[in-house]
Scaffold this motif. Structure first.
Motif, PDB file in Angstrom:
ATOM      1  N   MET A   1      52.727  35.020  27.698  1.00 33.21           N
ATOM      2  CA  MET A   1      52.119  34.843  28.989  1.00 33.21           C
ATOM      3  C   MET A   1      50.609  35.033  28.856  1.00 33.21           C
ATOM      4  SD  MET A   1      53.177  36.569  32.526  1.00 33.21           S
ATOM      5  CE  MET A   1      52.342  38.074  32.781  1.00 33.21           C
ATOM      6  N   PRO A   2      49.847  34.120  29.418  1.00 35.30           N
ATOM      7  CA  PRO A   2      48.384  34.254  29.322  1.00 35.30           C
ATOM      8  C   PRO A   2      47.880  35.412  30.166  1.00 35.30           C
ATOM      9  CG  PRO A   2      48.986  32.254  30.533  1.00 35.30           C
ATOM     10  CD  PRO A   2      50.255  32.905  30.068  1.00 35.30           C
ATOM     11  N   ARG A   3      46.757  35.960  29.702  1.00 39.79           N
ATOM     12  CA  ARG A   3      46.158  37.079  30.436  1.00 39.79           C
ATOM     13  C   ARG A   3      45.463  36.589  31.689  1.00 39.79           C
ATOM     14  NH1 ARG A   3      43.709  41.539  26.506  1.00 39.79           N
ATOM     15  NH2 ARG A   3      45.545  41.727  25.235  1.00 39.79           N
ATOM     16  N   LEU A   4      45.587  37.386  32.710  1.00 38.79           N
ATOM     17  CA  LEU A   4      44.886  37.063  33.948  1.00 38.79           C
ATOM     18  C   LEU A   4      43.455  37.578  33.910  1.00 38.79           C
ATOM     19  CD1 LEU A   4      47.716  37.865  36.512  1.00 38.79           C
ATOM     20  CD2 LEU A   4      47.013  35.634  35.663  1.00 38.79           C
ATOM     21  N   VAL A   5      43.262  38.703  33.211  1.00 38.83           N
ATOM     22  CA  VAL A   5      41.926  39.295  33.089  1.00 38.83           C
ATOM     23  C   VAL A   5      41.515  39.219  31.620  1.00 38.83           C
ATOM     24  CG1 VAL A   5      40.563  41.390  33.412  1.00 38.83           C
ATOM     25  CG2 VAL A   5      42.425  40.851  34.990  1.00 38.83           C
ATOM     26  N   PRO A   6      40.379  38.586  31.329  1.00 41.37           N
ATOM     27  CA  PRO A   6      39.971  38.499  29.925  1.00 41.37           C
ATOM     28  C   PRO A   6      39.611  39.870  29.361  1.00 41.37           C
ATOM     29  CG  PRO A   6      38.279  37.578  31.365  1.00 41.37           C
ATOM     30  CD  PRO A   6      39.453  37.946  32.231  1.00 41.37           C
ATOM     31  N   ASN A   7      39.861  40.033  28.059  1.00 40.40           N
ATOM     32  CA  ASN A   7      39.573  41.298  27.391  1.00 40.40           C
ATOM     33  C   ASN A   7      38.591  41.027  26.251  1.00 40.40           C
ATOM     34  OD1 ASN A   7      39.536  43.776  26.233  1.00 40.40           O
ATOM     35  ND2 ASN A   7      41.706  43.827  25.691  1.00 40.40           N
ATOM     36  N   PRO A   8      37.270  41.065  26.540  1.00 35.88           N
ATOM     37  CA  PRO A   8      36.295  40.753  25.493  1.00 35.88           C
ATOM     38  C   PRO A   8      36.294  41.774  24.362  1.00 35.88           C
ATOM     39  CG  PRO A   8      35.182  41.447  27.499  1.00 35.88           C
ATOM     40  CD  PRO A   8      36.648  41.344  27.803  1.00 35.88           C
TER      41      PRO A   8
END
Length: 74
Positions: free
Chosen positions: A1-8
């Motif tokens: 499942m793709p992330r809803l909030v990016p994690n740089p």
């Protein structure tokens, strides 16, 4: 499942681990204690060369002062 909030931060972890492992490997190869004797020997060679140059320059200075003392004043 793709992330809803990016994690740089998570995206940077792999490149940072690669850099850290490269630095660790390099530090093991370039141990400061290993270079000491060769640097010391090279400095000794440089000092001996400079001493011989100094002796030659002092001889030239003495010769020039002796010849200038023999010349009559104009």
């Amino acid at each position: 499942m793709p992330r809803l909030v990016p994690n740089p931060i998570g995206e940077l972890m792999h490149p940072l681990q690669r850099i850290e492992s490269a630095i660790t490997a390099l530090s093991e190869r370039l141990h400061p204690g290993d270079a000491g004797p060769s640097v010391q020997e090279e400095l000794g060679n440089v000092n001996r060369s400079l001493d011989s140059i100094l002796l030659v320059l002092e001889e030239i200075r003495d010769e020039l002062s002796a010849t200038s003392a023999k010349r009559p004043a104009a």
